[in-house]
Design an enzyme around this catalytic site. Structure first.
Site, mmCIF file in Angstrom:
data_model
loop_
_atom_site.group_PDB
_atom_site.id
_atom_site.type_symbol
_atom_site.label_atom_id
_atom_site.label_comp_id
_atom_site.label_asym_id
_atom_site.label_seq_id
_atom_site.Cartn_x
_atom_site.Cartn_y
_atom_site.Cartn_z
ATOM 1 N N HIS A 1 0.868 -1.168 -0.135
ATOM 2 C CA HIS A 1 0.127 0.005 -0.069
ATOM 3 C C HIS A 1 0.998 1.193 0.125
ATOM 4 O O HIS A 1 2.015 1.105 0.089
ATOM 5 C CB HIS A 1 -0.841 -0.088 1.156
ATOM 6 N N HIS B 1 -5.613 -2.188 4.427
ATOM 7 C CA HIS B 1 -5.616 -1.019 3.579
ATOM 8 C C HIS B 1 -4.902 -1.259 2.182
ATOM 9 O O HIS B 1 -3.848 -2.085 2.231
ATOM 10 C CB HIS B 1 -5.062 0.352 4.318
ATOM 11 N N HIS C 1 4.957 7.119 2.556
ATOM 12 C CA HIS C 1 5.680 6.052 2.325
ATOM 13 C C HIS C 1 4.890 5.197 1.336
ATOM 14 O O HIS C 1 3.556 4.994 1.193
ATOM 15 C CB HIS C 1 5.868 5.526 3.571
ATOM 16 N N HIS D 1 1.548 -0.788 14.856
ATOM 17 C CA HIS D 1 0.534 0.253 14.758
ATOM 18 C C HIS D 1 -0.759 -0.207 15.310
ATOM 19 O O HIS D 1 -1.114 -1.573 15.440
ATOM 20 C CB HIS D 1 -0.007 0.398 13.410
ATOM 21 N N TYR E 1 9.397 1.804 9.704
ATOM 22 C CA TYR E 1 9.371 3.142 8.770
ATOM 23 C C TYR E 1 10.825 3.556 8.668
ATOM 24 O O TYR E 1 11.600 3.440 9.748
ATOM 25 C CB TYR E 1 8.904 4.205 9.287
ATOM 26 N N GLU F 1 8.149 1.488 4.106
ATOM 27 C CA GLU F 1 7.582 0.700 5.266
ATOM 28 C C GLU F 1 7.795 -0.860 4.894
ATOM 29 O O GLU F 1 7.508 -1.207 4.071
ATOM 30 C CB GLU F 1 6.305 0.808 5.537
#
Lengths: 108, 309
Positions: free
Chosen positions: B154, B201, B216, B248, B257, B267
């Site tokens: 993503h 996501h 990112h 997260h 990151y 990431e």
């Protein structure tokens, strides 16, 4: 052979080798004074003005360094390597966070 | 078939300040597979387990950041339908001819109100993942070269008008809103996480005054062990790390990151919950954004909000 870098406003002086960027030299010593971002010349948060001294540079993003900036030695500290003692002024967008003592900063 | 429309993130094109330094980084440190170079000087990569010819393309430029992010759609008819739907919605589209990118079919390109250039395409040559389709082994030698993520997962993009961007993705492109962080006043979304399938996501956006910024591109790892190994390889190669290894709160994904040699954040990501399109959106209030970003440390790292390319 290292050179002495002085950060105006922040009252910080440190030794930096010619093959070490101004930012990594500072960061490696655990000192604060210049905001640390991407360390690759891309994000612009470590922008400084070199007020005195000689140096070399590597490529940095022109989103953050204009021709006028280049002419006035306003550069990204992560891409500047000292070849003499240097004086720098922090001018990046996080300048206030670094140069304002914590007690004087507004609460987030 | 349940998964139609937009299938997955298909490619990102990112600008670098020194091409060969960046090729060495992406090939030998991140461990992507170099699959080609074109007449424009662009260098093409894929993750080892991806089957399409390319997913991550770099070009040398005088500024860092992202040129465009592209999604693979089911087929040509779907591509034409999205093109028509976008135009009917009031978004100008442009057709980029097949072959403009190596081994890639015709692309439909449009610009979001956040300033980001998006693309849709239906064809990219299948070059395989180094494992036969008959009696396949679980992995091949390429898995052990560098960090070696398995796919482009993503991107998180920063720019203005996130509410309008959300409408385009949910009303035209068939995405749904998985999670969001509210603005401090609670009246709007500061950040949104959107899915087109069952991944947590496929693209995310955060409200930011400057348009078109890259926060990112994310690469999927197979396990938490592989994320930790990625951290070891980053340190061995003096890669600039931003946050992590940690987890997260938003997405529940495990993460590091870090930045490429030009200051483009990337990431190494693993995990996350599995949403369905009928699930209710999960909401984070702004005062809990720190947990959303870094659950163990409960810390809203300054660089997350302010450092983009």
């Amino acid at each position: 052979m290292t050179h002495t870098v002085s950060i105006e406003d922040a009252d910080v002086r440190y030794a930096c080798a010619p093959q070490e960027s101004l930012l990594s030299g500072l960061h490696r010593l655990g000192l604060r004074g210049i905001p640390v971002g991407c360390r690759g010349g891309g994000c612009g948060v470590c922008k400084v003005e070199i007020t005195e001294g000689e140096f070399s540079t590597r490529a940095m993003s022109r989103d953050h360094v204009s021709d006028d900036d280049l002419a006035h030695r306003r550069l990204l500290a992560c891409r500047v390597y000292p070849s003499s003692d240097l004086s720098v002024k922090v001018i990046g967008k996080l300048q206030k966070k670094v140069c304002t003592p914590a007690a004087d900063r507004p609460l987030p | 078939m349940a998964l139609t429309g937009v299938l997955r993130p298909g490619h990102a094109q990112v600008r670098v300040l020194d091409l060969e330094e960046s090729v060495r980084f992406y090939r030998d440190v991140l461990g992507l597979v170099e699959t080609g170079r074109d007449a424009q000087g662009r260098v093409y990569f894929k993750c080892w387990d991806e089957r399409d010819h390319n997913s991550y393309v770099i070009r040398e430029a005088d500024r860092a950041g992202i040129d465009f992010f592209g999604f693979r759609v089911l087929d040509k008819a779907t591509l034409d339908k999205f093109d028509a739907d976008l135009r009917a919605y009031g978004i100008a589209t442009e057709r980029i001819p097949a072959g403009e990118m190596l081994e890639t079919g015709e692309r439909v390109r449009f610009t979001l109100p956040s300033g980001h250039v998006m693309e849709l395409f239906a064809d990219k040559t299948k070059v395989g993942n180094g494992i036969p389709l008959v009696n396949p082994a679980p992995w091949c030698k390429a898995r052990d070269h560098g960090i070696a993520p398995i796919r482009l997962d993503h991107a998180l993009l920063y720019g203005p008008n996130v509410a309008e961007v959300q409408k385009i993705f949910t009303e035209v492109l068939g995405f749904y809103l998985v999670e969001r962080v509210l603005t401090p006043d609670g009246n709007a979304n500061a950040a949104i996480w959107l899915s087109c399938g069952q991944k947590v996501h496929d693209i995310a956006f955060a409200e930011y005054p400057e348009p078109g910024k890259l926060h990112h591109c994310s690469f999927l790892m197979e396990s938490w062990d592989q994320v930790l190994r990625a951290g070891d390889i980053m340190s061995m190669n003096q890669v600039a790390v931003d946050i992590g290894p940690t987890r997260h709160g938003v997405t529940r994904g495990c993460t590091i990151y870090a930045w490429d040699p030009s200051g483009n954040r990337f990431e190494t990501f693993m995990g996350g919950h599995l949403p369905y399109p009928d699930y209710e959106t999960m909401t984070w209030t702004f005062d809990n954004f720190g947990q959303g970003l870094d659950y163990p440390q409960r810390k809203l790292h300054e660089t997350f909000l302010s450092v983009v390319s």
